[in-house]
Design an enzyme around this catalytic site. Structure first.
Site, PDB file in Angstrom:
ATOM      1  N   GLU A 139       2.197   2.155   3.080  1.00 38.49           N
ATOM      2  CA  GLU A 139       1.750   2.904   1.844  1.00 38.49           C
ATOM      3  C   GLU A 139       0.066   2.814   1.893  1.00 38.49           C
ATOM      4  O   GLU A 139      -0.343   1.686   1.860  1.00 38.49           O
ATOM      5  CB  GLU A 139       2.218   2.436   0.542  1.00 38.49           C
ATOM      6  CG  GLU A 139       1.925   3.227  -0.498  1.00 38.49           C
ATOM      7  CD  GLU A 139       2.767   2.692  -1.979  1.00 38.49           C
ATOM      8  OE1 GLU A 139       2.171   3.175  -2.982  1.00 38.49           O
ATOM      9  OE2 GLU A 139       3.415   2.215  -1.705  1.00 38.49           O
ATOM     10  N   ASP A 186      -2.692   1.361 -11.713  1.00 41.28           N
ATOM     11  CA  ASP A 186      -2.904   0.020 -10.739  1.00 41.28           C
ATOM     12  C   ASP A 186      -3.397  -1.259 -11.677  1.00 41.28           C
ATOM     13  O   ASP A 186      -3.959  -1.251 -12.743  1.00 41.28           O
ATOM     14  CB  ASP A 186      -4.113   0.319  -9.941  1.00 41.28           C
ATOM     15  CG  ASP A 186      -3.718   1.320  -8.814  1.00 41.28           C
ATOM     16  OD1 ASP A 186      -2.435   1.374  -8.645  1.00 41.28           O
ATOM     17  OD2 ASP A 186      -4.644   2.044  -8.382  1.00 41.28           O
TER      18      ASP A 186
END
Length: 258
Positions: A52, A63
């Site tokens: 990824e 995040d």
């Protein structure tokens, strides 16, 4: 005909091994994007299933601090979506790459142009965490005749009917979010997590991978036991940035036999 990412991950699943997908932030390297191929080949040599690759964004709502800081370092190195696309065109790898991007960078680039420009690269999947399923039509038509799969994310709070809606017709894999919150938070899992993952398996005909907060050997064992594999981000990003040894952890993840 199934897309390449679906075929490759299903082939690994058929061997009885756990699927392992590390996350890296594009441009978070002392060489900036010039170091991306080096990192991809390092992980490829360790036998990972797919990689990824994150596109840095200034407002990364999903995040945690480790990946957010990696994104800021990448931006400081001058990383842009255009520069990343051009870099990906130069990287030769047998490992499928999955782009992780918020919708804004994609929108600014142009979805159709983005997909066209990646056509001859190793990119085989696309994750857009802030794109609601109801707005997937902004992206899906441009992927229809390509080998790039749009990866559905399914949270712990998603009911079974909604799961079916999210997963119907999906390719690549189902991204099962292990925690309610941002990436990197480890260990605070809901008591019904295993039940949730078992339910996902009942409705999915593609591999189910668990991510968000997966960082320890115990996590690898737990989630490989109840899903088809794991995605590890913050632990990998931190180790690569700090020069910490991560090879043994990756080898253990790659070698996991279900």
């Amino acid at each position: 005909m199934p897309k390449t990412l679906t075929e490759k991950l299903n082939a690994i699943k058929a061997t009885g091994k756990g699927i392992f997908v590390p996350y890296i932030m594009a441009g978070d390297h002392e060489k900036g994007l010039d170091g991306l191929g080096e990192t991809i080949h390092f992980l490829e040599d360790l036998g990972v299933s797919a990689i990824e690759v994150g596109i840095p964004f200034s407002d990364p709502v999903a995040d945690g601090p480790v990946i957010e800081e990696a994104g800021l370092r990448s931006l400081a190195h001058g990383t842009s979506t255009q520069a990343l696309v051009e870099t990906l065109k130069t990287i030769e790898t047998e490992i499928p790459l999955v782009i992780m991007t918020y919708f804004n960078p994609l929108f600014q680039y142009g979805v159709e142009n983005f997909v066209k420009d990646l056509a001859d690269t190793a990119v085989k999947g696309l994750i857009i965490p802030d794109l609601p399923h109801e707005h997937a039509n902004f992206v899906e038509p441009f992927l229809a005749d390509t080998d790039i799969a749009l990866i559905p994310l399914v949270s712990l709070t998603t009911g079974i009917e909604r799961q079916k809606e999210l997963i119907e017709g999906a390719e690549g894999f189902v991204y099962a979010v292990a925690i309610n919150g941002v990436t990197g938070k480890s260990g605070n899992y809901r008591a019904d997590l295993d039940k949730h993952l078992a339910q996902l398996h009942q409705v999915a005909d593609i591999p189910v991978l668990t991510g968000f907060g997966v960082s320890s050997q115990a996590d690898l064992e737990r989630f490989n036991a109840v899903s088809d594999g794991v995605i590890v981000g913050s632990k990998i990003v931190k180790a690569l940035h700090q020069g910490e040894p991560i090879q043994d952890f990756i080898r253990q993840a790659v070698a996991y036999q279900k």
